[in-house]
Write a protein that holds these residues in place. Structure first.
Motif, PDB file in Angstrom:
ATOM      1  N   LEU A  49       0.961  -1.222  -0.007  1.00  0.00           N
ATOM      2  CA  LEU A  49      -0.089   0.117   0.088  1.00  0.00           C
ATOM      3  C   LEU A  49       0.836   1.188   0.136  1.00  0.00           C
ATOM      4  O   LEU A  49       1.547   1.606   0.853  1.00  0.00           O
ATOM      5  N   PRO A  50       0.780   2.197  -1.152  1.00  0.00           N
ATOM      6  CA  PRO A  50       1.708   3.341  -1.163  1.00  0.00           C
ATOM      7  C   PRO A  50       0.825   4.488  -0.398  1.00  0.00           C
ATOM      8  O   PRO A  50      -0.298   4.628  -0.479  1.00  0.00           O
ATOM      9  N   ILE A  51       1.917   5.204   0.419  1.00  0.00           N
ATOM     10  CA  ILE A  51       1.334   6.124   1.205  1.00  0.00           C
ATOM     11  C   ILE A  51       1.887   7.549   0.842  1.00  0.00           C
ATOM     12  O   ILE A  51       3.165   7.731   0.784  1.00  0.00           O
ATOM     13  N   ASP A  52       1.357   8.693   0.853  1.00  0.00           N
ATOM     14  CA  ASP A  52       1.751   9.873   0.766  1.00  0.00           C
ATOM     15  C   ASP A  52       2.938  10.338   1.827  1.00  0.00           C
ATOM     16  O   ASP A  52       2.661   9.921   2.945  1.00  0.00           O
ATOM     17  N   GLY A  53       3.906  11.002   1.364  1.00  0.00           N
ATOM     18  CA  GLY A  53       5.225  11.158   2.479  1.00  0.00           C
ATOM     19  C   GLY A  53       4.478  12.081   3.528  1.00  0.00           C
ATOM     20  O   GLY A  53       5.357  11.913   4.651  1.00  0.00           O
TER      21      GLY A  53
END
Length: 335
Positions: A323-327
Motif C-alpha cells: 500500500l503506497p502512502i503519501d510522504g
C-alpha cells in the motif's frame, strides 16, 4: 528507494465478539424508536466543548458514498463510522480526529445504507449524528470494444456539451506515481482552478464500472483492489457544482504478483543500517485502533522528511499486499 523501515503486529478483533462487546450496538436502520433512544443515551452527558454538526452525503457512486460533517464546537480525538453491509453485518470504520470527510468504498449498487458517525474523546463515544444514502444504479455496459469503452461513455454527450472549459478550472497530466500488483497511485495537477471535487472512473477486472469520488483539495489518489498484470484505463473528471467540466485519462498495467514481495523478503537486501541517511528516520509504528476487518496504524518521523511510504503485509490467504502512502501522512487505515 526505501531508506528506513519499522514494523509492528496487530490482531484484528473477532467478528463474533465485536458484535457483543461493542460499547454501543450499531443502531438499527428500521426501528426508529430504538434509534432515538440510542441518540438520547449518547447526549445525556455531552462534553460542552465537543459537538458534531450535520452528517451529509457529498457524492455517491454505485459502489461508494462520500460523507462530510462539521464540528461546530470543540474537537474530537477520533471518529467512528458505523453501518451495516449488504449481508446485514455491522461494519466500523475508524477515522482520524482531524478529518471532516470520508469515502466509504465496497458498497453495493442501488442499495439504501444508514450511516452513524460517532465522535470519540479518548475511547468514549460522546456525540452521534446519522444520515441515510442510496447508492447509484450501475450504468448499462457500453457496446463498444473493451479497448475503447469508457466507464462513463454513457455520459459522453455531457462532456461534449461542456467542452468549452472554463478558464478558471483546468485539469492537466494524469500520471502514475506508483504501481503494485493490486494498486495504482495516480497524481495530477490543476494549473487553473480550483475544482469542487474529482471523480475517478475505471472498469474492474470483471468489466464492471467503478467510480471513486475524491476531495477537491486532493491531487493524488491510490486505487486499491486491482488485479495483477492487468491493463486499466483511468478517467479523472473535474467537477464544479456537481457538473463534469474537464477530463484527463491514462492507461496503467499493474505489476506481476512476484514484483511485490513482503517487507520481510526485502529486509536482508536493504537493512536500515547499510546506508542510514541522518536526515530521514522513522520512529515507532503503533496500532491506534482495531476492528474485525481493519487496523489503523500511526508512526512518527523524528528526522526527515520522506518522499513517500510503502506499507507491506500478507493478507489472510498469505498473498503479499503493498500500500503506497503519501510522504506527509502519519497514519493509515488498512481495510
Amino acid at each position: 528507494k526505501k531508506i528506513d523501515h519499522v514494523s509492528t503486529e496487530a490482531v484484528t478483533g473477532k467478528r463474533e465478539a465485536a458484535a457483543s462487546q461493542e460499547e454501543l450496538p450499531l443502531p438499527s436502520e428500521e426501528p426508529q424508536p430504538e434509534n432515538h433512544q440510542s441518540e438520547t443515551s449518547l447526549s445525556e452527558t455531552p462534553p460542552a466543548q465537543a459537538v458534531l454538526g450535520e452528517l451529509r452525503v457529498s457524492s455517491f457512486s454505485p459502489s461508494s458514498v462520500q460523507l462530510q460533517w462539521s464540528v461546530p464546537r470543540g474537537s474530537f480525538d477520533s471518529f467512528m463510522l458505523q453501518y451495516r453491509d449488504e449481508q446485514g453485518q455491522p461494519q466500523a470504520l475508524p477515522i482520524d480526529g482531524g478529518s471532516r470527510s470520508m469515502t466509504v468504498p465496497g458498497l453495493s449498487p442501488s442499495r439504501r445504507y444508514h450511516f452513524h458517525l460517532y465522535g470519540l474523546q479518548g475511547r468514549k463515544k460522546t456525540d452521534h449524528v446519522s444520515t441515510k444514502a442510496v447508492t447509484e444504479d450501475v450504468p448499462p455496459p457500453s457496446e463498444d470494444p473493451p479497448t475503447v469503452a469508457l466507464p462513463d461513455e454513457d455520459h459522453q454527450p455531457e462532456h461534449h456539451q461542456t467542452e468549452p472549459r472554463p478558464v478558471q478550472a483546468v485539469l492537466e497530466e494524469l500520471r502514475v506515481s506508483s504501481v503494485t500488483p493490486n494498486s495504482v497511485g495516480l497524481q495530477w495537477s490543476v494549473p487553473e482552478g480550483p475544482f469542487d471535487s474529482f471523480m475517478l472512473q475505471y472498469r474492474d477486472a470483471q468489466g464492471q464500472p467503478q467510480a471513486l469520488p475524491i476531495d477537491g483539495g486532493s491531487h493524488s489518489v491510490t486505487v486499491l483492489g486491482l488485479s495483477p498484470s492487468r491493463r486499466y484505463r483511468f478517467h479523472l473528471y473535474g467537477l464544479r457544482g456537481g457538473k463534469k467540466i474537464d477530463r484527463i485519462s491514462t492507461d496503467v498495467i499493474t505489476g506481476e504478483r512476484e514484483e511485490a514481495p513482503p517487507a520481510e523478503d526485502h529486509q536482508p537486501e536493504h537493512p536500515p543500517s547499510e546506508v542510514p541517511p541522518a536526515q530521514a528516520v522513522l520512529g515507532e509504528m503503533r496500532v491506534s485502533s482495531v476492528t474485525p476487518d481493519s487496523v489503523q496504524l500511526q508512526w512518527s518521523v523524528p528526522k526527515g522528511p520522506f518522499d513517500s511510504f510503502m506499507l507491506q503485509y500478507r493478507d489472510a490467504q498469505g498473498q503479499p499486499q503493498a500500500l503506497p502512502i503519501d510522504g506527509r501522512s502519519r497514519s493509515v487505515t488498512v481495510p
